[in-house]
Write an enzyme that holds these catalytic residues in place. Structure first.
Site, PDB file in Angstrom:
ATOM      1  N   CYS A 138      50.519 -61.678  14.980  1.00 23.37           N
ATOM      2  CA  CYS A 138      51.468 -60.838  15.716  1.00 23.37           C
ATOM      3  C   CYS A 138      51.928 -61.524  16.997  1.00 23.37           C
ATOM      4  CB  CYS A 138      50.818 -59.498  16.051  1.00 23.37           C
ATOM      5  SG  CYS A 138      51.904 -58.360  16.943  1.00 23.37           S
ATOM      6  N   CYS A 183      49.848 -56.444  23.704  1.00 21.20           N
ATOM      7  CA  CYS A 183      49.539 -55.164  23.071  1.00 21.20           C
ATOM      8  C   CYS A 183      48.026 -55.039  22.939  1.00 21.20           C
ATOM      9  CB  CYS A 183      50.192 -55.093  21.688  1.00 21.20           C
ATOM     10  SG  CYS A 183      49.744 -53.633  20.747  1.00 21.20           S
ATOM     11  N   CYS A 231      45.242 -54.581  18.726  1.00 19.97           N
ATOM     12  CA  CYS A 231      44.478 -55.422  17.791  1.00 19.97           C
ATOM     13  C   CYS A 231      43.781 -56.541  18.571  1.00 19.97           C
ATOM     14  CB  CYS A 231      45.402 -56.020  16.729  1.00 19.97           C
ATOM     15  SG  CYS A 231      46.255 -54.802  15.718  1.00 19.97           S
ATOM     16  N   CYS A 279      55.231 -54.669  13.929  1.00 23.08           N
ATOM     17  CA  CYS A 279      53.829 -54.256  13.995  1.00 23.08           C
ATOM     18  C   CYS A 279      53.199 -54.453  12.624  1.00 23.08           C
ATOM     19  CB  CYS A 279      53.719 -52.795  14.424  1.00 23.08           C
ATOM     20  SG  CYS A 279      52.012 -52.211  14.511  1.00 23.08           S
ATOM     21  N   TYR A 332      32.175 -29.939  12.014  1.00 23.81           N
ATOM     22  CA  TYR A 332      33.365 -30.685  12.469  1.00 23.81           C
ATOM     23  C   TYR A 332      34.182 -31.094  11.237  1.00 23.81           C
ATOM     24  CZ  TYR A 332      30.062 -31.132  16.378  1.00 23.81           C
ATOM     25  OH  TYR A 332      29.128 -30.891  17.361  1.00 23.81           O
ATOM     26  N   GLU A 356      35.026 -25.830  12.191  1.00 22.76           N
ATOM     27  CA  GLU A 356      35.931 -26.693  12.961  1.00 22.76           C
ATOM     28  C   GLU A 356      36.543 -25.878  14.096  1.00 22.76           C
ATOM     29  OE1 GLU A 356      38.308 -29.250  14.648  1.00 22.76           O
ATOM     30  OE2 GLU A 356      37.039 -29.943  13.006  1.00 22.76           O
ATOM     31  N   CYS A 405      32.158 -42.104  14.546  1.00 23.73           N
ATOM     32  CA  CYS A 405      33.101 -43.144  14.957  1.00 23.73           C
ATOM     33  C   CYS A 405      32.639 -43.809  16.247  1.00 23.73           C
ATOM     34  CB  CYS A 405      34.508 -42.567  15.115  1.00 23.73           C
ATOM     35  SG  CYS A 405      34.615 -41.266  16.363  1.00 23.73           S
TER      36      CYS A 405
END
Length: 470
Positions: A75, A81, A84, A177, A328, A349, A425
């Site tokens: 890129c 940016c 990434c 992108c 969740y 949730e 995550c």
């Protein structure tokens, strides 16, 4: 008293990758150095920007040797940016450091005994894997150092792209992108071209003026395309643009817009209008169809989401007679994915719209052994809820980045299901929660999953089984 000057540390060997994509080295005085723009194996001079008792922060100003882990970023926006940050590191090394981070967090932060990690699940696509992208308009785009040097060549300041970290009012104008498949780039570039040609004002974050504010593109695994454009003000020119895009890209199945003149560009409280097509698109997974509207949450890497859910289902190892709680639950994707293996699944949730989607999707998929409830987890997940819905045999939990509230962990310990599948995550907050569960539960499986190639983010799935009393 004069302010201490930042220093340069020469010939530093970069040894590791740390949190948030920063690399790690050791200074001659023993302090750790966190470096923004190097990768493990580089030998660099570092200009420090911050000095603390235990560490420095800084950036590499000179490279004496380049790491054999390096690759050339594809890129042209790499380095400016922030999307990434690991695009200059080969994919095999990205996977290595992601797996290492998960292991370090669980052992060092959680201070728990874990089994050997299963090899991280790699992504089939390392580019063009995102099903959702959001871009912002600005009449004051961020200028590259090269443009500033040649200031007399700057023709116009309108930009359409991503926010620059630390500069809320600046947008990095994006040419191509590599995160979302075609026609994502073509749609964005045509919107920009048409807007400039027809003098449609770009939004001014500082002045709170303009017309074009933001755009979102969703491209589902079924090939359907949703485009949502936010206008700051109502004008005929906005409808010209919608007409042009509808004609130029007939493959768009859902073209929507809203007029949003409030202080922020969040769409969740906005009245979205359908300009062409439907108000939703669909995702598919193992014969299940999930309705996705503009405000829906859905894992942004569709192929890896399937793998993540397969790991979750395998870890749960359901026999068909279990009551499962899916905490969740979001739009209920995991709940529906495991439902055929369970007696009943109860999903919880906090977001009402997500639960409405979950109920609609379950009905459309003909799944009648799931129930969904809306409420703040720490408040709804109480004794009365357990009494009304039954004591679960298995709990699946997939909390946000902050992890589970301590009251939720306490309730899990109180009802003591035979096993817990914890999807995360953020392995740092996951480690904190695992430590709280450690006295009653043993971690028996750990499976990292790479959802976001070219970034430092990594998902992790852990199986906890109740300890046997000795």
């Amino acid at each position: 008293m004069s302010k201490k000057k930042n220093i340069t540390i020469e010939n530093v060997i970069v040894t590791d990758a740390g949190a948030k994509g920063k690399s790690i080295a050791k200074a001659p005085d023993g302090r750790v150095i966190f470096i923004n723009n190097a990768i493990p194996g580089d030998v660099v001079d570092v200009q420090t920007t911050k000095k603390k008792s235990a560490y420095y922060e800084g950036f590499a100003t000179k490279f004496h040797e380049y790491s054999n882990r390096r690759v050339t970023p594809v890129c042209t926006h790499f380095g400016y940016c922030g999307g990434c940050k690991w695009q200059n590191m080969n994919y095999e090394s990205q996977l290595f450091y992601k797996q290492k981070e998960v292991e370090n967090n669980l052992v060092r932060l959680g201070k728990i005994t874990i089994p050997e990690l299963m090899p991280i699940v790699a992504s089939e696509n390392i580019y063009f894997y995102r099903n959702k992208m959001e871009f912002s308009f600005s009449d004051m785009r961020w200028l590259t150092p090269e443009e500033i040097q040649n200031a007399n060549t700057i023709e116009q300041r309108n930009g359409l792209g991503f926010h620059i970290a630390g500069a809320w009012d600046k947008i990095l104008d994006i040419d191509k992108c590599y995160l979302q498949e075609d026609p994502s780039n073509a749609i964005r570039l045509e919107i920009k071209r048409f807007a400039l040609e027809n003098n449609i004002p770009f939004y001014s974050p500082r002045q709170q003026t303009g017309v074009l504010r933001s755009m979102m593109i969703r491209i589902s695994s079924t090939g359907e395309i949703m485009l949502v454009i936010q206008f700051f003000s109502d004008t005929k020119k906005g409808y010209w643009l919608l007409d042009h895009i509808a004609q130029t890209f007939p493959q768009i199945t859902s073209l929507q817009y809203c007029i949003n003149s409030k202080g922020n560009d969040a769409i969740y409280d906005q009245d979205l209008k359908v300009y062409k097509g439907t108000d939703c698109i669909f995702e598919e997974m193992e014969g299940l169809r999930f309705k996705i509207n503009a405000k829906s949450f859905y894992q942004t890497n569709s192929k890896q989401a399937h793998k993540l859910y397969q790991v979750t289902r395998d870890f749960a190892d359901l026999k068909g007679d279990e009551l499962v709680y899916d905490l969740y639950t979001g739009t209920g994707t995991i709940a529906q994915f495991v439902a055929k293996k369970a007696k009943k699944v109860v999903g919880v949730e906090a977001v009402p719209e997500a639960i409405a989607d979950a109920k609609a999707n379950a009905k459309a998929n003909g799944i009648d052994n799931v129930s969904f409830y809306v409420g703040d987890m720490k408040n709804i997940f109480n004794d009365a809820f357990i009494e009304a819905n039954g004591t679960p045999d298995v709990i699946i939990t997939d909390p946000p980045r902050d992890g589970m509230h301590k009251d939720v962990v306490a309730q899990i310990l109180q009802i003591a299901p035979s096993k817990i599948v914890y999807v995360s995550c953020n392995s740092a907050t996951q480690a904190r929660d695992l430590a709280l569960l450690n006295e009653m539960y043993k971690v028996t499986k750990v499976q990292p999953v790479d959802m976001f190639p070219q970034t430092y983010h990594v998902e992790n799935v852990v199986l906890l089984e109740k300890r046997t009393l000795s």
